[in-house]
Design an enzyme around this catalytic site. Structure first.
Site, PDB file in Angstrom:
ATOM      1  N   GLU A  59       0.815  -1.218   0.000  1.00 25.09           N
ATOM      2  CA  GLU A  59       0.000   0.000   0.000  1.00 25.09           C
ATOM      3  C   GLU A  59       0.854   1.277   0.000  1.00 25.09           C
ATOM      4  OE1 GLU A  59      -0.926  -2.721   2.081  1.00 25.09           O
ATOM      5  OE2 GLU A  59      -2.384  -3.179   0.518  1.00 25.09           O
ATOM      6  N   VAL A  82       9.930  -5.795   4.260  1.00 22.47           N
ATOM      7  CA  VAL A  82       9.436  -7.002   3.609  1.00 22.47           C
ATOM      8  C   VAL A  82      10.468  -8.095   3.873  1.00 22.47           C
ATOM      9  CG1 VAL A  82       8.407  -7.955   1.525  1.00 22.47           C
ATOM     10  CG2 VAL A  82       8.530  -5.491   1.804  1.00 22.47           C
ATOM     11  N   HIS A  89       5.876 -14.374  -2.631  1.00 24.52           N
ATOM     12  CA  HIS A  89       5.123 -13.176  -2.287  1.00 24.52           C
ATOM     13  C   HIS A  89       6.081 -12.001  -2.060  1.00 24.52           C
ATOM     14  CE1 HIS A  89       1.374 -11.386  -1.136  1.00 24.52           C
ATOM     15  NE2 HIS A  89       1.830 -10.992   0.020  1.00 24.52           N
ATOM     16  N   PHE A 114      13.235   6.459   0.464  1.00 25.93           N
ATOM     17  CA  PHE A 114      12.891   5.045   0.277  1.00 25.93           C
ATOM     18  C   PHE A 114      13.462   4.259   1.452  1.00 25.93           C
ATOM     19  CE2 PHE A 114      14.003   0.867  -1.658  1.00 25.93           C
ATOM     20  CZ  PHE A 114      12.706   0.441  -1.852  1.00 25.93           C
TER      21      PHE A 114
HETATM   22  N1  INI Z   1       3.679  -6.512   3.741  1.00 23.04           N
HETATM   23  C1  INI Z   1       4.798  -6.021   4.311  1.00 23.04           C
HETATM   24  O1  INI Z   1       4.891  -4.803   4.539  1.00 23.04           O
HETATM   25  N2  INI Z   1       5.846  -6.837   4.590  1.00 23.04           N
HETATM   26  C2  INI Z   1       5.799  -8.173   4.319  1.00 23.04           C
HETATM   27  O2  INI Z   1       6.803  -8.882   4.634  1.00 23.04           O
HETATM   28  C3  INI Z   1       4.638  -8.715   3.722  1.00 23.04           C
HETATM   29  N3  INI Z   1       4.568 -10.116   3.415  1.00 23.04           N
HETATM   30  O3  INI Z   1       5.524 -10.870   3.677  1.00 23.04           O
HETATM   31  O4  INI Z   1       3.568 -10.597   2.889  1.00 23.04           O
HETATM   32  C4  INI Z   1       3.555  -7.839   3.437  1.00 23.04           C
HETATM   33  N4  INI Z   1       2.391  -8.298   2.899  1.00 23.04           N
HETATM   34  C5  INI Z   1       1.178  -7.535   2.935  1.00 23.04           C
HETATM   35  C6  INI Z   1       0.990  -6.624   1.737  1.00 23.04           C
HETATM   36  O5  INI Z   1       1.938  -5.574   1.758  1.00 23.04           O
HETATM   37  C7  INI Z   1      -0.414  -5.977   1.740  1.00 23.04           C
HETATM   38  O6  INI Z   1      -0.556  -5.144   2.862  1.00 23.04           O
HETATM   39  C8  INI Z   1      -1.531  -7.014   1.766  1.00 23.04           C
HETATM   40  O7  INI Z   1      -1.374  -7.942   0.728  1.00 23.04           O
HETATM   41  C9  INI Z   1      -2.899  -6.308   1.607  1.00 23.04           C
HETATM   42  O8  INI Z   1      -2.996  -5.613   0.398  1.00 23.04           O
END
Ligand code: INI
Length: 170
Positions: A59, A82, A89, A114
Site C-alpha cells: 500500500e 518485507v 510473495h 525510500f
Molecule cells: N507486507 C509487508 O509490509 N511486509 C511483508 O513482509 C509482507 N509479506 O511478507 O507478505 C507484506 N504483505 C502484505 C501486503 O503488503 C499488503 O498489505 C496485503 O497484501 C494487503 O494488500
C-alpha cells in the site's frame, strides 16, 4: 564551476509525512523512531511531522502518491519491511512497492525517502532495526556523499530522511 548542494538542515518549517506499515511493525516502528529523530535533530519541528500508518508495503505507493498529491508536504518518508520467508510473495510485494514509490516521486517531483527494508529473514531485519535505534547518523553522510554501497538497509532508511531534507533545502 557551479556547485549545487543542499544543507543538512530543515529550513522554513518544511513539512514531512512519514508513512509506515503495520506489517512487521516491531521492526518498522524502530525505523519511524530513527526517521523522526533525524528530522528533529536537523532542525525540523515535531508539529511539522505527520505520521500515517498503513497496512503493508504493497500500500505504500498509493499512500505516498496521495500524500504528495495533497500538496501539504515538502517530502515523504516511506518506511516498511518485507521479509523474504519461504514464498515468492516477497518478490511481488517488494517489487511493486519499490516501483510505485519511485513512480510517485517522479510524478510529483518531490523528495521521497525510500526506507523499505528487504531482508532474507527476521534476524537480518531485527539487526537492521537495532542499528536504527542506535541513531548512528554516520551512514547518512556517506549517503549524501554518494557512497551508498557502504551503508546497510537500515541506514538507508535514516539517510533517506536526510536526503529528503537535503533535497528540500535546495
Ligand atoms: N507486507 C509487508 O509490509 N511486509 C511483508 O513482509 C509482507 N509479506 O511478507 O507478505 C507484506 N504483505 C502484505 C501486503 O503488503 C499488503 O498489505 C496485503 O497484501 C494487503 O494488500
Amino acid at each position: 564551476m557551479t556547485l549545487v548542494e543542499g544543507k543538512l538542515k530543515v529550513i522554513n518549517g518544511k513539512k514531512i509525512a512519514i508513512v509506515s506499515t503495520r506489517w512487521n511493525h516491531f521492526i518498522v516502528d524502530r525505523l519511524v523512531e530513527g526517521a523522526e529523530d533525524a528530522f528533529l535533530r536537523h532542525g525540523g519541528k515535531d508539529e511539522d511531522i505527520t505520521h500515517v500508518i498503513i497496512p503493508g508495503a504493497f500500500e505504500l505507493p498509493m499512500v505516498v502518491d496521495q500524500l504528495l498529491a495533497s500538496g501539504k508536504y515538502d517530502a515523504v518518508c516511506a518506511l516498511g519491511a518485507v521479509i523474504r520467508g519461504a514464498t515468492p510473495h516477497f518478490d511481488y510485494v517488494s517489487a511493486e512497492a519499490t516501483k510505485g514509490i519511485a513512480s510517485a516521486a517522479l510524478t510529483f517531483n518531490k523528495p521521497v525517502a525510500f526506507g523499505l527494508l528487504t531482508t532474507d529473514n527476521i534476524d537480518q531485519a531485527i539487526e537492521d532495526a537495532n542499528k536504527a535505534t542506535g541513531k548512528d547518523l554516520s551512514g547518512n553522510f556517506k549517503f549524501i556523499n554518494g557512497d551508498i554501497r557502504e551503508i546497510d538497509d537500515c541506514k538507508q532508511a535514516c539517510s533517506g530522511v536526510n536526503y529528503v531534507l537535503h533535497q528540500a533545502a535546495l
